[in-house]
Design a protein around this motif. Structure first.
Motif, mmCIF file in Angstrom:
data_model
loop_
_atom_site.group_PDB
_atom_site.id
_atom_site.type_symbol
_atom_site.label_atom_id
_atom_site.label_comp_id
_atom_site.label_asym_id
_atom_site.label_seq_id
_atom_site.Cartn_x
_atom_site.Cartn_y
_atom_site.Cartn_z
ATOM 1 N N GLY A 153 1.104 -1.393 0.120
ATOM 2 C CA GLY A 153 -0.582 0.434 0.280
ATOM 3 C C GLY A 153 0.619 1.483 0.361
ATOM 4 N N THR A 154 -0.135 2.243 0.040
ATOM 5 C CA THR A 154 0.690 4.119 0.158
ATOM 6 C C THR A 154 1.363 3.710 1.288
ATOM 7 N N SER A 155 0.385 3.536 2.211
ATOM 8 C CA SER A 155 1.557 3.685 4.022
ATOM 9 C C SER A 155 1.599 2.787 4.470
ATOM 10 N N SER A 156 1.555 1.554 4.030
ATOM 11 C CA SER A 156 1.613 0.473 4.543
ATOM 12 C C SER A 156 1.667 -0.871 4.088
ATOM 13 N N VAL A 157 2.535 -2.090 4.610
ATOM 14 C CA VAL A 157 2.446 -3.203 3.582
ATOM 15 C C VAL A 157 1.229 -4.076 4.991
ATOM 16 N N LYS A 158 0.287 -4.547 3.777
ATOM 17 C CA LYS A 158 -0.243 -5.454 4.898
ATOM 18 C C LYS A 158 -0.465 -6.848 4.806
ATOM 19 N N ALA A 159 0.040 -7.901 5.497
ATOM 20 C CA ALA A 159 0.714 -9.750 5.211
ATOM 21 C C ALA A 159 -1.100 -9.813 5.258
ATOM 22 N N ALA B 11 6.577 -8.423 7.554
ATOM 23 C CA ALA B 11 5.151 -9.314 7.433
ATOM 24 C C ALA B 11 4.948 -10.138 7.029
ATOM 25 N N LEU B 12 5.323 -10.836 5.987
ATOM 26 C CA LEU B 12 5.509 -12.349 5.702
ATOM 27 C C LEU B 12 5.534 -13.644 6.435
ATOM 28 N N ASP B 13 6.596 -12.779 7.108
ATOM 29 C CA ASP B 13 7.498 -13.664 7.928
ATOM 30 C C ASP B 13 6.693 -13.573 9.306
ATOM 31 N N GLU B 14 5.733 -13.155 10.359
ATOM 32 C CA GLU B 14 4.633 -12.923 11.130
ATOM 33 C C GLU B 14 3.376 -14.241 10.770
ATOM 34 N N CYS B 15 3.761 -13.701 9.470
ATOM 35 C CA CYS B 15 2.288 -14.755 8.628
ATOM 36 C C CYS B 15 2.921 -16.161 8.957
ATOM 37 N N GLY B 16 4.077 -16.558 8.110
ATOM 38 C CA GLY B 16 4.331 -17.543 8.379
ATOM 39 C C GLY B 16 4.570 -17.697 6.756
ATOM 40 N N ALA B 17 5.220 -17.219 5.684
ATOM 41 C CA ALA B 17 5.108 -17.351 4.442
ATOM 42 C C ALA B 17 5.736 -18.324 4.121
ATOM 43 N N HIS B 18 6.588 -19.040 4.682
ATOM 44 C CA HIS B 18 7.621 -20.138 4.030
ATOM 45 C C HIS B 18 6.875 -21.705 3.957
ATOM 46 N N HIS B 19 5.809 -21.763 4.973
ATOM 47 C CA HIS B 19 4.631 -22.530 5.172
ATOM 48 C C HIS B 19 3.596 -22.354 4.455
ATOM 49 N N CYS B 20 3.561 -22.154 3.674
ATOM 50 C CA CYS B 20 2.166 -21.841 2.884
ATOM 51 C C CYS B 20 1.914 -22.340 1.921
ATOM 52 N N ASP B 21 0.769 -22.462 1.205
ATOM 53 C CA ASP B 21 0.482 -23.154 -0.121
ATOM 54 C C ASP B 21 0.383 -22.328 -0.821
ATOM 55 N N GLY B 22 0.346 -21.136 -0.454
ATOM 56 C CA GLY B 22 0.118 -19.904 -2.019
ATOM 57 C C GLY B 22 0.113 -18.584 -1.371
ATOM 58 N N ILE B 23 0.955 -17.589 -2.466
ATOM 59 C CA ILE B 23 0.364 -16.131 -1.878
ATOM 60 C C ILE B 23 0.287 -15.634 -3.149
ATOM 61 N N GLY B 24 -0.136 -14.346 -3.257
ATOM 62 C CA GLY B 24 -0.908 -13.837 -3.464
ATOM 63 C C GLY B 24 -0.375 -12.707 -3.401
ATOM 64 N N LEU B 25 0.259 -11.024 -4.682
ATOM 65 C CA LEU B 25 0.341 -9.948 -4.658
ATOM 66 C C LEU B 25 -0.252 -9.253 -5.280
ATOM 67 N N SER B 26 -0.777 -8.131 -4.423
ATOM 68 C CA SER B 26 -1.605 -6.644 -4.864
ATOM 69 C C SER B 26 -0.454 -5.138 -4.511
ATOM 70 N N GLY B 27 -1.459 -4.287 -4.759
ATOM 71 C CA GLY B 27 -0.359 -3.397 -4.315
ATOM 72 C C GLY B 27 -0.466 -2.284 -5.137
ATOM 73 N N GLN B 28 -0.325 -1.045 -4.876
ATOM 74 C CA GLN B 28 -0.634 0.356 -5.465
ATOM 75 C C GLN B 28 0.250 0.441 -6.959
ATOM 76 N N MET B 29 -1.385 1.018 -7.409
ATOM 77 C CA MET B 29 -0.782 1.705 -9.549
ATOM 78 C C MET B 29 -0.168 2.483 -9.762
ATOM 79 N N HIS B 30 0.704 2.501 -10.536
ATOM 80 C CA HIS B 30 0.770 3.531 -11.738
ATOM 81 C C HIS B 30 3.241 3.757 -11.151
ATOM 82 N N GLY B 31 2.865 3.693 -9.881
ATOM 83 C CA GLY B 31 4.445 4.045 -9.377
ATOM 84 C C GLY B 31 4.945 2.899 -10.282
ATOM 85 N N LEU B 32 6.564 4.182 -10.935
ATOM 86 C CA LEU B 32 7.645 3.615 -11.206
ATOM 87 C C LEU B 32 8.509 3.503 -11.234
ATOM 88 N N VAL B 33 8.673 2.367 -10.884
ATOM 89 C CA VAL B 33 10.325 1.840 -10.406
ATOM 90 C C VAL B 33 11.424 1.105 -11.308
#
Length: 478
Positions: free
Chosen positions: A8-14, A55-77
């Motif tokens: 997000g613009t003000s935080s990452v949320k898992a 955030a991913l570590d707190e949620c146990g991402a390395h032991h999950c079945d699948g991950i999906g990504l979402s995010g603020q659009m348009h930003g130029l990296v």
């Protein structure tokens, strides 16, 4: 277990979700945009990655079945040959590239550009920001080897793969939304290197793996991911309204459609072979945050909104225009600025808060009405995002829109929708429609209050006059 990650613009949320769609864990890490000059909005991509890792570590991402990504659009990296960011990312709510927008539409013609991309050139979108870098930071531009969007930079760090999805690609202004592929015509006209752009996948498709094992779905821009999380995936579903930093109204379409003047965004949807149209209020929750920070930074939003309940609809003549960072729809004006009108000595902090809630609601109404001609008038809406946690704001919005508002059992917006996309990528569900049918549940409905509907209908002409009047004042000041 599935995990959805929203940049997000003000935080990452898992958000960790089980097979039934119930939330097991939420982890959030805050950060703030940087505003080195008026109208600028930037972030260090490494801030996203550090926050995402935690955030991913707190949620146990390395032991999950699948991950999906979402995010603020348009930003130029913008990345160099070693995949290192060359400068801070230029965000969606940055208004510096208005001259580049004008140049794009002059080169391709407004109608021609909309015909190729489904959208008009707006400041904060990826293509104008990239041209701004070319014009003002040529030493940076010459070193560019790749371009990514915010969530896709996190994917790169997570999986080592450069990729994006059709939704996020739609918001770059370099994508042929109708054909779901990069636009060679636009890239050629703007003299941009197509080799900089990542492969495009449909949202539920795997696009990289964590630890070589856990599939990471291509994901979606936050507006489409939030719509998935609200069960808005096909034409005829309720519209999705997200009250986050920005306010977004999304209507799903079964076929491509675009406004010829580009007054509404036309994007691919997170459902393969689906599209959507949307309107955007750049400063929705951002307006309330601004008010809180100006008046008392340590005050809670709950307290501020409680004080707003002491005032009746209309706040005794106090109106608020939320164009604090420019506006996109229906006024494509990066120089637009907000303001209070009708302020009197009898107004207190609660009155200011009530006016902000009402002003944002009227701006959302403008976005909703933009979509009527493309998707038809909706009979109800589903609301998510931080603003959906406020009963007062929901009652105001329902009355201003004169629509029943459905609230789902999960209010985690784009992160929840991303988790469902991760489930499809992992094979837990056959497709997005099945994921939604098995997980998304409406738990309550906010009906419009008849007396408030009548009062807000009386106020509408005054709100309709706000932007032209403030626009004139701003340009006179310039």
């Amino acid at each position: 277990m599935l995990i959805g990650l929203d940049i997000g613009t003000s935080s990452v949320k898992a958000v960790a979700v089980d097979r039934n769609g119930d939330v097991l864990k939420v982890a959030e890490r805050p950060y703030s945009p940087r505003r080195p000059r008026p109208g600028w909005s930037e972030q260090d991509p490494e801030d996203w990655w550090r926050a995402a890792e935690d955030a991913l570590d707190e949620c146990g991402a390395h032991h999950c079945d699948g991950i999906g990504l979402s995010g603020q659009m348009h930003g130029l990296v913008a990345l160099d040959g070693r995949d290192e960011p060359l400068r801070p990312a230029i965000l969606w709510n940055d208004s510096r590239a208005y001259e580049q927008c004008r140049a794009i539409e002059e080169r391709l013609g407004l109608e021609g550009f909309v015909a190729h991309t489904g959208n008009r050139a707006l400041a904060g979108c990826t293509a104008p920001s990239l041209l701004w870098v070319r014009d003002h930071e040529p030493e940076v531009y010459e070193r560019i080897a790749a371009i990514l969007l915010p969530k896709d930079y996190v994917r790169l760090k997570l999986t080592g793969e450069r990729a994006t999805d059709a939704v996020d690609a739609s918001g770059t202004l370099l994508f042929d939304v109708a054909r779901r592929s990069w636009s060679s015509h636009v890239l050629s006209a703007l003299e941009l290197d197509p080799a900089w752009l990542p492969p495009v996948h449909e949202s539920p498709a795997p696009a990289g793996r964590l630890d070589g094992r856990v599939p990471v779905a291509a994901g979606a821009g936050d507006e489409a991911a939030a719509a998935v999380g609200a069960g808005v995936v096909k034409q005829g579903d309720p519209v999705s309204i997200v009250l986050g930093t920005s306010g977004v109204v999304v209507a799903a379409l079964d076929g491509y459609a675009a406004d010829a003047q580009g007054r509404a965004h036309s994007y691919c949807h997170a459902v393969p072979n689906g599209w959507n149209v949307l309107g955007v209020t750049l400063s929705a929750g951002g307006s309330l945050r601004w008010l809180r920070d100006v008046l008392e930074p340590n005050a809670s939003f709950r307290r501020l909104i409680h004080e707003a309940t002491a005032w009746e609809p209309g706040t005794q003549g106090l109106l608020f225009a939320p164009q604090l960072a420019g506006e996109r729809m229906p006024h494509a004006d990066p120089k637009a600025r907000g303001g209070f009108v009708g302020l009197g000595t009898h107004h207190d902090r609660g009155a200011l808060a009530r006016a902000v809630l009402e002003g944002v609601a009227f701006s959302v109404r403008e976005s909703l009405e933009l979509l009527d001609g493309l998707a038809g008038r909706p009979v109800k809406a589903r609301v998510s995002g931080g603003g959906a946690r406020s009963d007062v704001w929901l009652e105001i919005l329902a009355a201003v829109l004169d629509l029943p508002l459905e609230i789902c059992h999960v209010q985690e917006g784009g992160a929840y929708g991303a988790a469902l996309l991760g489930g499809v990528a992992a094979g837990l569900w056959l497709d997005v429609e099945e994921a939604v049918s098995e997980t998304v549940r409406v738990t309550r409905v906010v009906e419009p209050r008849a007396d408030w509907v009548e009062r807000y209908a009386e106020l509408r002409p005054f709100y309709d006059a706000l932007y032209p009047g403030l626009h004139g004042i701003q340009h006179a000041a310039d």
